[in-house]
Design a protein around this motif. Structure first.
Motif: not given
Length: 87
Positions: A72-87
């Motif tokens: 989802f972070a690769g599809v939309m820039v805005r969803l980088m916030l979804v990736l931050a906690p797991i990274a």
């Protein structure tokens, strides 16, 4: 429209051009991944490998969450916030 473009990134370009014109709905570049996550961009695959080798219920959840968050972070820039906690 925005939710359909998460599952099919070409949907908004073909059917709703006003959504495709918003810059937050564009796919991110590798530079934005590295700028937001720094060295965690390189460590995420190692963490996923560690979770795969020693599986528990919690680690299987982390694998599923990380794979969907990266997609989802690769599809939309805005969803980088979804990736931050797991990274």
């Amino acid at each position: 429209g925005r939710f359909y473009s998460l599952l099919d990134p070409t949907y908004a370009k073909a059917n709703i051009p006003i959504i495709a014109s918003v810059s937050e709905h564009q796919p991110p570049t590798w530079a934005s991944f590295f700028f937001d996550l720094h060295v965690l961009t390189m460590l995420l695959p190692a963490g996923i490998y560690f979770c795969i080798t020693r599986q528990t219920d919690g680690k299987i959840f982390l694998i599923c969450y990380s794979v969907t968050a990266v997609y989802f972070a690769g599809v939309m820039v805005r969803l980088m916030l979804v990736l931050a906690p797991i990274a």
